[in-house]
Design a protein around this motif. Sequence first.
Motif, PDB file in Angstrom:
ATOM      1  N   ALA A 316       0.814  -1.217   0.000  1.00 15.40           N
ATOM      2  CA  ALA A 316       0.000   0.000   0.000  1.00 15.40           C
ATOM      3  C   ALA A 316       0.846   1.264   0.000  1.00 15.40           C
ATOM      4  CB  ALA A 316      -0.938   0.013   1.205  1.00 15.40           C
ATOM      5  N   GLN A 317       2.162   1.123   0.097  1.00 15.99           N
ATOM      6  CA  GLN A 317       3.024   2.310   0.127  1.00 15.99           C
ATOM      7  C   GLN A 317       4.371   2.008  -0.519  1.00 15.99           C
ATOM      8  OE1 GLN A 317       5.203   3.896   3.779  1.00 15.99           O
ATOM      9  NE2 GLN A 317       3.523   5.396   3.631  1.00 15.99           N
ATOM     10  N   ALA A 332      12.058  10.785   3.644  1.00 14.39           N
ATOM     11  CA  ALA A 332      11.286  10.271   2.516  1.00 14.39           C
ATOM     12  C   ALA A 332      11.222  11.356   1.449  1.00 14.39           C
ATOM     13  CB  ALA A 332       9.890   9.864   2.959  1.00 14.39           C
ATOM     14  N   VAL A 333      11.907  11.151   0.344  1.00 16.08           N
ATOM     15  CA  VAL A 333      11.900  12.132  -0.747  1.00 16.08           C
ATOM     16  C   VAL A 333      10.559  12.089  -1.469  1.00 16.08           C
ATOM     17  CG1 VAL A 333      13.001  12.815  -2.906  1.00 16.08           C
ATOM     18  CG2 VAL A 333      14.378  11.948  -1.016  1.00 16.08           C
ATOM     19  N   ILE A 334      10.076  10.884  -1.753  1.00 13.69           N
ATOM     20  CA  ILE A 334       8.777  10.696  -2.402  1.00 13.69           C
ATOM     21  C   ILE A 334       8.033   9.619  -1.628  1.00 13.69           C
ATOM     22  CG2 ILE A 334       7.551  10.000  -4.500  1.00 13.69           C
ATOM     23  CD1 ILE A 334       9.986  10.857  -6.112  1.00 13.69           C
ATOM     24  N   THR A 335       6.765   9.860  -1.377  1.00  9.89           N
ATOM     25  CA  THR A 335       5.897   8.849  -0.769  1.00  9.89           C
ATOM     26  C   THR A 335       4.708   8.610  -1.679  1.00  9.89           C
ATOM     27  OG1 THR A 335       6.530   9.405   1.492  1.00  9.89           O
ATOM     28  CG2 THR A 335       4.448   8.249   1.201  1.00  9.89           C
ATOM     29  N   GLU A 336       4.509   7.364  -2.033  1.00 12.66           N
ATOM     30  CA  GLU A 336       3.385   6.966  -2.880  1.00 12.66           C
ATOM     31  C   GLU A 336       2.464   6.086  -2.050  1.00 12.66           C
ATOM     32  OE1 GLU A 336       1.429   7.583  -6.270  1.00 12.66           O
ATOM     33  OE2 GLU A 336       3.534   8.182  -6.118  1.00 12.66           O
ATOM     34  N   ASP A 337       1.291   6.611  -1.682  1.00 15.32           N
ATOM     35  CA  ASP A 337       0.315   5.851  -0.896  1.00 15.32           C
ATOM     36  C   ASP A 337      -0.861   5.463  -1.783  1.00 15.32           C
ATOM     37  OD1 ASP A 337       1.490   5.858   1.725  1.00 15.32           O
ATOM     38  OD2 ASP A 337       1.015   7.989   1.861  1.00 15.32           O
ATOM     39  N   ALA A 338      -1.445   4.308  -1.502  1.00 13.83           N
ATOM     40  CA  ALA A 338      -2.616   3.848  -2.245  1.00 13.83           C
ATOM     41  C   ALA A 338      -3.607   3.235  -1.273  1.00 13.83           C
ATOM     42  CB  ALA A 338      -2.217   2.831  -3.303  1.00 13.83           C
TER      43      ALA A 338
END
Length: 764
Positions: A316-317, A332-338
Amino acid sequence: MRAIAVVSLAALLLSSDLLAAGPVGTAPDTADVRRSVALRDDWMYLTRDVAEPPEWSHEGKRFHYRKTVEGGFAFVEVDARTLKRRSPFDAEKLAAALSDATHQSYGPLRLPFETFEYADENRAITVTVSGERWTCGIVNYVCHKAQPADTNRPRAFGVVRDLDVPADNHPRKSPDGKWEALVEDDNVIVRAVGSTDAIALGTDGTPGEFYDPETLVWSPDSSRLVGYRVRPGFRRMVTRVEAAPSDRLQPAVRTQLYPKPGDPADLEQPVLFHVAERRRVEIDNALFPNPYELSQPEWRKDGRTFVFDYQRRGHAQARVIEVDGQTGVAKAVITEDAKTFVYADRRYRHDVGDAAREIVWISERDGWRHLYLADAATGALKQITRGPWVVRDVLNVDDEQRRIWFSASGMDTGKDPYFKHVFRVDFDGANLTRLTTADATHEVRFAPDMSVYVDTYSRVDLPPVSELRRADGTLITTLERGDISRLTAAGWRPPEPFVAKGRDGVTDIWGLVVRPRNYDPAKKYPVIENIYAGPHDSFVPKSFWPFGFHSGGDKAIGMQAQADLGFIVVQIDGMGTANRSKAFHDVAWKNLADSGFPDRILWHKALAARDPSYDIGRVGIYGASAGGQSALNALLFHPEFYKAAVAYAGCYDNRMDKISWNEQWLGWPVDASYAAASGVDHAAKLQGQLLLIVGEQDSNVDPASTMQVVDALIEADKDFELLVVPGGEHSVGRSTGPIPYVQRRQFEFFMRALRGGRGADGHT
């Protein structure tokens, strides 16, 4: 492979259970079946100049590709400047050399590989034959086994190291050439090059928390090291008995490291070492707890930081983690959450320039797969591409021009949304330029300097055209234009695309229809669906080549062979598969029992409403692997529509299958969604006629998954047929032998189940 184990009108004692299965109708016409089984061999070599996408070589000065010729295939090499053509090697000598080395027999027009790479300063080539790499001289024409492409210790499904295999612990030399690092007694040591005097950088490593030498990376200034300390995951071993091994009389026991959903995976912890100070810095893992996997750490060119990608267990991340190279402080430079899943295999990251102050990233955060530009300092994202279409692949990024070349699909309203086209765009989203125009799906291969490219495009009804073009898209020359006149004369007709609305009444669902060569619209034909609904891709063919084997769904030749026995055979991409919107894909999340069936059934009904010959009162289905699971589930969950199924090597209970694929779509920890899709738990619901096919030595899907379905069906007093192929792998009967036998069994099963034993022309 010396025998076939079959359960049909008989009993087979296996795993202390009696497996029984009954017949369906009378025997079908054997001549019809023999013709269909032979169709691939009869038709495969009837095309000419059907070219595959090329590979570039000789520092971008040349490219080579394989194409069809009289009697088989030939390789062609082209000088990109002069356009002169030549054969890259003597095919007769190479065939003889490979035959001698492998103890198999190969002809010059039937070489056992589709592509190659040059080696030994272009005096040799490296090829893969039956899973083994071989290097063959093209001056002296002698072949020998090549060094493995990857010398690292194997990791089962990417997440559990095989500790029976030693790690690659060769000394890692520092950039200044003065030091080398390795692991001794589970701890990191360094020593001066040429010296045996070791300097321990820590003593915290143990067999239960060891340092992996394959993860050690020096900083550019040679003053620091980073590596992963590893807590080993659960060592689950799958055991199989090979009943009829080819090299001995008595059975053999085979074992395989095989982590399954919910099993502890290797837990990796990055650690920073200051070499001169002999100081160890533990990186706080608050930003990357419970990782499913961490990518190999990479130092920035200036040595101030190092980075790695993080995918959280459960998917999920995803994050890009940057660590200060002095203090070990992570951010965290980029965080992708779903809310559902981040698709691990389609993550993309490109660090811009040596300083890496920007990152090209792909995200589905707006509901479609698009390009973004991230500020590495703040994490702020600027969207580069946007719209109701998807970026498929990034082909190149030019940091100086600040430009990206990529493929995409779904841009053209009213056209097939799966056709791939190629574009370029600037980092700021300006100057979006299309490079491909033909109404087809395109595979483009750029020269390394991006000055020219080869565009190979086709459709299921259009043989490939291969063109050399300049970077601006202007045509230099047409390299090949496929000729299928003899194939057409033999009776081949292209599959027919058909589109219908899905379960929401809005979304287009695309599929293909294959009819018998002697199709009569005044007759009624039972229907067979060729299914593969794995969420990791889309599967209805879009390019021309119809002769592929059954993998990721059957291909057009297999569908035609079945259709010629008196059926209409179709293939459909329902919701839950990839390459459409995120919402389209998300249907699969914790919902593998769905398999897009609500869309598929509506598609069938829409076609039947248009075509009176399409008999949806007699619908069968077949599939392999995830398609096998779907085929069985069609009879369990939709018996009112599907009446017969052939299921190959299915992952019938996702708790029994490999950790990687199943946790990606059902998440972690293991919950009720796994049982909801289980063919074992729901076996008592079986209606209709079922043939299960499995290879005894399947290393992809644990064959015990099939046996557990068998056990549950017997417990529920259900009739079925079972075909077990001793020694057979996951691809048994589809792309590995015995293909004719297994294919015949499938064809005859459907003729009995859906045609009552009648032959292709309707006779009994």
